[in-house]
Motif scaffolding. Structure first.
Motif, PDB file in Angstrom:
ATOM      1  N   PHE A   1      -0.723   0.315  22.534  1.00 26.81           N
ATOM      2  CA  PHE A   1      -1.857  -0.450  22.029  1.00 26.81           C
ATOM      3  C   PHE A   1      -1.322  -1.611  21.198  1.00 26.81           C
ATOM      4  CE2 PHE A   1      -3.922   3.332  23.325  1.00 26.81           C
ATOM      5  CZ  PHE A   1      -5.265   3.027  23.509  1.00 26.81           C
ATOM      6  N   TRP A   2      -2.003  -2.736  21.251  1.00 26.97           N
ATOM      7  CA  TRP A   2      -1.525  -3.907  20.531  1.00 26.97           C
ATOM      8  C   TRP A   2      -2.692  -4.736  20.029  1.00 26.97           C
ATOM      9  CZ3 TRP A   2      -3.138  -8.646  22.267  1.00 26.97           C
ATOM     10  CH2 TRP A   2      -3.633  -8.707  23.575  1.00 26.97           C
ATOM     11  N   PHE A   3      -2.423  -5.503  18.987  1.00 29.13           N
ATOM     12  CA  PHE A   3      -3.350  -6.555  18.573  1.00 29.13           C
ATOM     13  C   PHE A   3      -2.529  -7.714  18.040  1.00 29.13           C
ATOM     14  CE2 PHE A   3      -2.667  -4.575  14.466  1.00 29.13           C
ATOM     15  CZ  PHE A   3      -2.726  -5.636  13.570  1.00 29.13           C
ATOM     16  N   SER A   4      -3.108  -8.889  18.104  1.00 27.69           N
ATOM     17  CA  SER A   4      -2.453 -10.080  17.565  1.00 27.69           C
ATOM     18  C   SER A   4      -3.406 -10.772  16.601  1.00 27.69           C
ATOM     19  CB  SER A   4      -2.035 -11.039  18.686  1.00 27.69           C
ATOM     20  OG  SER A   4      -3.151 -11.440  19.453  1.00 27.69           O
ATOM     21  N   ALA A   5      -2.842 -11.547  15.707  1.00 31.41           N
ATOM     22  CA  ALA A   5      -3.646 -12.263  14.714  1.00 31.41           C
ATOM     23  C   ALA A   5      -2.872 -13.496  14.261  1.00 31.41           C
ATOM     24  CB  ALA A   5      -3.961 -11.374  13.517  1.00 31.41           C
ATOM     25  N   ARG A   6      -3.623 -14.542  13.990  1.00 30.81           N
ATOM     26  CA  ARG A   6      -2.997 -15.759  13.472  1.00 30.81           C
ATOM     27  C   ARG A   6      -2.980 -15.660  11.947  1.00 30.81           C
ATOM     28  NH1 ARG A   6      -1.202 -20.480  14.954  1.00 30.81           N
ATOM     29  NH2 ARG A   6      -1.640 -20.028  17.136  1.00 30.81           N
ATOM     30  N   LEU A   7      -1.790 -15.790  11.369  1.00 33.79           N
ATOM     31  CA  LEU A   7      -1.601 -15.599   9.943  1.00 33.79           C
ATOM     32  C   LEU A   7      -1.010 -16.850   9.320  1.00 33.79           C
ATOM     33  CD1 LEU A   7       0.030 -12.043  10.065  1.00 33.79           C
ATOM     34  CD2 LEU A   7      -2.400 -12.597   9.843  1.00 33.79           C
ATOM     35  N   ARG A   8      -1.428 -17.122   8.090  1.00 35.36           N
ATOM     36  CA  ARG A   8      -0.827 -18.217   7.338  1.00 35.36           C
ATOM     37  C   ARG A   8       0.433 -17.742   6.647  1.00 35.36           C
ATOM     38  NH1 ARG A   8      -5.745 -20.130   3.681  1.00 35.36           N
ATOM     39  NH2 ARG A   8      -5.875 -17.863   3.507  1.00 35.36           N
ATOM     40  N   ARG A   9       1.324 -18.653   6.408  1.00 35.12           N
ATOM     41  CA  ARG A   9       2.540 -18.306   5.679  1.00 35.12           C
ATOM     42  C   ARG A   9       2.185 -17.958   4.234  1.00 35.12           C
ATOM     43  NH1 ARG A   9       4.056 -22.236   9.227  1.00 35.12           N
ATOM     44  NH2 ARG A   9       5.921 -21.812  10.477  1.00 35.12           N
ATOM     45  N   GLY A  10       2.790 -16.901   3.720  1.00 32.10           N
ATOM     46  CA  GLY A  10       2.502 -16.488   2.363  1.00 32.10           C
ATOM     47  C   GLY A  10       3.218 -17.345   1.343  1.00 32.10           C
ATOM     48  N   GLN A  11       2.645 -17.360   0.152  1.00 28.22           N
ATOM     49  CA  GLN A  11       3.238 -18.065  -0.977  1.00 28.22           C
ATOM     50  C   GLN A  11       3.468 -17.071  -2.104  1.00 28.22           C
ATOM     51  OE1 GLN A  11       4.166 -21.225  -0.931  1.00 28.22           O
ATOM     52  NE2 GLN A  11       3.359 -21.564   1.138  1.00 28.22           N
ATOM     53  N   PRO A  12       4.558 -17.203  -2.832  1.00 27.31           N
ATOM     54  CA  PRO A  12       4.760 -16.290  -3.963  1.00 27.31           C
ATOM     55  C   PRO A  12       3.637 -16.431  -4.972  1.00 27.31           C
ATOM     56  CG  PRO A  12       6.282 -18.149  -4.074  1.00 27.31           C
ATOM     57  CD  PRO A  12       5.609 -18.218  -2.731  1.00 27.31           C
ATOM     58  N   PRO A  13       3.154 -15.323  -5.535  1.00 22.48           N
ATOM     59  CA  PRO A  13       2.047 -15.398  -6.492  1.00 22.48           C
ATOM     60  C   PRO A  13       2.430 -16.195  -7.722  1.00 22.48           C
ATOM     61  CG  PRO A  13       3.062 -13.232  -6.552  1.00 22.48           C
ATOM     62  CD  PRO A  13       3.670 -13.955  -5.386  1.00 22.48           C
ATOM     63  N   ALA A  14       1.489 -17.006  -8.164  1.00 18.24           N
ATOM     64  CA  ALA A  14       1.722 -17.806  -9.371  1.00 18.24           C
ATOM     65  C   ALA A  14       1.519 -16.934 -10.601  1.00 18.24           C
ATOM     66  CB  ALA A  14       0.773 -18.994  -9.397  1.00 18.24           C
ATOM     67  N   LEU A  15       2.431 -16.988 -11.516  1.00 19.96           N
ATOM     68  CA  LEU A  15       2.305 -16.229 -12.756  1.00 19.96           C
ATOM     69  C   LEU A  15       1.388 -16.951 -13.726  1.00 19.96           C
ATOM     70  CD1 LEU A  15       6.027 -15.191 -13.357  1.00 19.96           C
ATOM     71  CD2 LEU A  15       4.182 -13.774 -12.455  1.00 19.96           C
TER      72      LEU A  15
ATOM     73  N   GLY B   1     -15.136   6.535  18.584  1.00 17.23           N
ATOM     74  CA  GLY B   1     -15.067   5.540  19.642  1.00 17.23           C
ATOM     75  C   GLY B   1     -15.365   4.139  19.170  1.00 17.23           C
ATOM     76  N   LEU B   2     -15.360   3.911  17.873  1.00 12.64           N
ATOM     77  CA  LEU B   2     -15.633   2.573  17.334  1.00 12.64           C
ATOM     78  C   LEU B   2     -14.372   1.817  16.934  1.00 12.64           C
ATOM     79  CD1 LEU B   2     -18.771   3.105  15.075  1.00 12.64           C
ATOM     80  CD2 LEU B   2     -18.601   1.603  17.042  1.00 12.64           C
ATOM     81  N   GLY B   3     -13.292   2.534  16.683  1.00 13.35           N
ATOM     82  CA  GLY B   3     -12.118   1.906  16.095  1.00 13.35           C
ATOM     83  C   GLY B   3     -11.552   0.764  16.917  1.00 13.35           C
ATOM     84  N   LEU B   4     -11.392   0.962  18.223  1.00 17.51           N
ATOM     85  CA  LEU B   4     -10.801  -0.083  19.060  1.00 17.51           C
ATOM     86  C   LEU B   4     -11.742  -1.269  19.231  1.00 17.51           C
ATOM     87  CD1 LEU B   4      -9.053   2.104  21.780  1.00 17.51           C
ATOM     88  CD2 LEU B   4      -7.991   0.849  19.900  1.00 17.51           C
ATOM     89  N   ALA B   5     -13.036  -1.010  19.309  1.00 19.53           N
ATOM     90  CA  ALA B   5     -13.993  -2.110  19.410  1.00 19.53           C
ATOM     91  C   ALA B   5     -13.954  -2.981  18.158  1.00 19.53           C
ATOM     92  CB  ALA B   5     -15.404  -1.565  19.646  1.00 19.53           C
ATOM     93  N   ILE B   6     -13.892  -2.331  17.002  1.00 20.39           N
ATOM     94  CA  ILE B   6     -13.809  -3.076  15.741  1.00 20.39           C
ATOM     95  C   ILE B   6     -12.489  -3.829  15.658  1.00 20.39           C
ATOM     96  CG2 ILE B   6     -13.679  -2.811  13.231  1.00 20.39           C
ATOM     97  CD1 ILE B   6     -15.602  -0.433  13.524  1.00 20.39           C
ATOM     98  N   THR B   7     -11.404  -3.174  16.081  1.00 19.68           N
ATOM     99  CA  THR B   7     -10.091  -3.822  16.042  1.00 19.68           C
ATOM    100  C   THR B   7     -10.084  -5.097  16.882  1.00 19.68           C
ATOM    101  OG1 THR B   7      -8.947  -1.724  15.683  1.00 19.68           O
ATOM    102  CG2 THR B   7      -7.657  -3.533  16.599  1.00 19.68           C
ATOM    103  N   ARG B   8     -10.604  -5.014  18.098  1.00 21.37           N
ATOM    104  CA  ARG B   8     -10.618  -6.216  18.954  1.00 21.37           C
ATOM    105  C   ARG B   8     -11.479  -7.310  18.354  1.00 21.37           C
ATOM    106  NH1 ARG B   8     -11.485  -5.744  25.333  1.00 21.37           N
ATOM    107  NH2 ARG B   8      -9.199  -5.673  25.253  1.00 21.37           N
ATOM    108  N   ARG B   9     -12.624  -6.945  17.792  1.00 22.14           N
ATOM    109  CA  ARG B   9     -13.497  -7.963  17.205  1.00 22.14           C
ATOM    110  C   ARG B   9     -12.828  -8.643  16.016  1.00 22.14           C
ATOM    111  NH1 ARG B   9     -19.655  -6.367  16.290  1.00 22.14           N
ATOM    112  NH2 ARG B   9     -19.341  -6.115  18.545  1.00 22.14           N
ATOM    113  N   LEU B  10     -12.180  -7.849  15.153  1.00 22.44           N
ATOM    114  CA  LEU B  10     -11.484  -8.431  14.010  1.00 22.44           C
ATOM    115  C   LEU B  10     -10.319  -9.306  14.459  1.00 22.44           C
ATOM    116  CD1 LEU B  10     -11.413  -5.389  11.552  1.00 22.44           C
ATOM    117  CD2 LEU B  10     -12.776  -7.460  11.333  1.00 22.44           C
ATOM    118  N   ALA B  11      -9.566  -8.831  15.456  1.00 24.64           N
ATOM    119  CA  ALA B  11      -8.426  -9.608  15.944  1.00 24.64           C
ATOM    120  C   ALA B  11      -8.878 -10.961  16.482  1.00 24.64           C
ATOM    121  CB  ALA B  11      -7.680  -8.821  17.014  1.00 24.64           C
ATOM    122  N   ARG B  12      -9.969 -10.979  17.215  1.00 27.19           N
ATOM    123  CA  ARG B  12     -10.456 -12.249  17.766  1.00 27.19           C
ATOM    124  C   ARG B  12     -10.983 -13.167  16.676  1.00 27.19           C
ATOM    125  NH1 ARG B  12     -13.351  -9.938  23.369  1.00 27.19           N
ATOM    126  NH2 ARG B  12     -11.357  -9.696  24.516  1.00 27.19           N
ATOM    127  N   LEU B  13     -11.590 -12.585  15.648  1.00 30.56           N
ATOM    128  CA  LEU B  13     -12.012 -13.404  14.517  1.00 30.56           C
ATOM    129  C   LEU B  13     -10.817 -14.038  13.807  1.00 30.56           C
ATOM    130  CD1 LEU B  13     -14.803 -11.138  12.956  1.00 30.56           C
ATOM    131  CD2 LEU B  13     -15.130 -13.364  14.064  1.00 30.56           C
TER     132      LEU B  13
END
Length: 300
Positions: free
Chosen positions: A93-107, A64-76
């Motif tokens: 079930f759904w969650f949303s998160a604000r994500l930065r655009r990825g950049q190709p890894p520098a070699l 019974g912890l998974g959804l509580a943790i998911t919501r807390r992480l999503a809000r963070l």
């Protein structure tokens, strides 16, 4: 929720809800045709240690912890989490998160081009002796074929204690150490090897899917030198081996097997022959979901 769906379907969705210069707000959903949840229970489902009912906990498991943790992480992460459900019809079930655009890894400046690294390794390090510490049989076959494709000699240790015994009894140029093994795990086996052989050699490389800094720091503290990420990509493995394997001494007679002139083509053939791998396009994937390698069609 997949575990609560005995029949029917599970649908996964992802969509961009908002986009601006700072990044993206992305929403992820999983919808099933499972047992559903009553409205009164749905309201408290995202509280800690809550299940839809006690029988669900006993039948399907969970704390019974998974959804509580998911919501807390999503809000963070600038989003939220929620659910909609109808008893007997299923749930979404759904969650949303604000994500930065990825950049190709520098070699790294010292990195070798991917298309030449196999040939470079076969020419400069072939004949080197490797100890592969890995308990999964399919992973053993895949790793052995990847290593032998560039002319490396391989011994296998099926668990951590076996790795320690073989490292004590033989002179290896490098050890590839899986992290999760019976008897002794990779960290414990490395400590035991370093206690006998010292910290200078042979190089010990962790084979791990753990990307967290604390896991890597624990490996380094035990005496490991570097990391090989799982799923294993041959070119990346070859580049790490080029970094840590000592150059061949050409004054010593060469008793190794002849290295193939086209390592990637030979590797393609070797891996395709392994029972337990599914081949699709340029990718080979282990049915045990432990190894996934991309095979280049280019030779050398």
């Amino acid at each position: 929720m997949m575990t609560l769906t005995e029949r029917g379907r599970v649908v996964l969705r992802a969509r961009v809800e908002h986009e601006d210069e700072a990044g993206l707000l992305v929403r992820f959903e999983v919808e099933d045709t499972g047992i559903g949840i009553a409205p009164a229970q749905l309201a408290q489902l995202f509280e800690a240690f809550q299940q839809a009912d006690d029988s669900t906990s006993r039948r399907f498991g969970g704390t019974g912890l998974g959804l509580a943790i998911t919501r807390r992480l999503a809000r963070l992460m600038g989003g939220d989490a929620g659910a909609a459900s109808e008893p007997g019809q299923g749930s979404r079930f759904w969650f949303s998160a604000r994500l930065r655009r990825g950049q190709p890894p520098a070699l790294e400046a010292t990195a070798l081009p991917a298309r030449t690294v196999a040939a470079e390794l076969a020419g400069a390090r072939a004949g080197a002796r490797i100890l592969l510490a890995e308990d999964n049989l399919i992973n053993q076959e895949v790793a052995v074929e990847i290593l032998r494709a560039v002319g490396l000699r391989v011994d296998i240790a099926g668990h951590g204690r076996d790795a320690v015994d073989k490292a004590r009894a033989n002179d290896y140029d490098l050890i590839l150490m899986d992290m999760q093994m019976p008897e002794l795990d990779g960290v414990e086996a490395t400590r035991a090897i370093r206690a006998v052989l010292g910290r200078e050699r042979p190089p010990i490389l962790a084979m791990t899917a753990n990307a967290f800094d604390e896991d890597r720091q624990r490996c380094l503290a035990a005496g490991m030198d570097d990391f090989v990420a799982k799923p294993v990509e041959p070119d990346q493995l070859y580049a790490v081996l080029m970094k840590w394997l000592p150059p061949r001494d050409h004054s010593v007679p060469d008793t190794r097997e002849t290295a193939p002139s086209a390592p990637s083509e030979d590797l393609h053939r070797r891996l395709s022959a392994i029972d337990g791998l599914d081949f699709s396009g340029n990718r080979l994937k282990s049915r045990c979901c432990m190894v996934c390698v991309r095979v280049s069609q280019r030779s050398g």
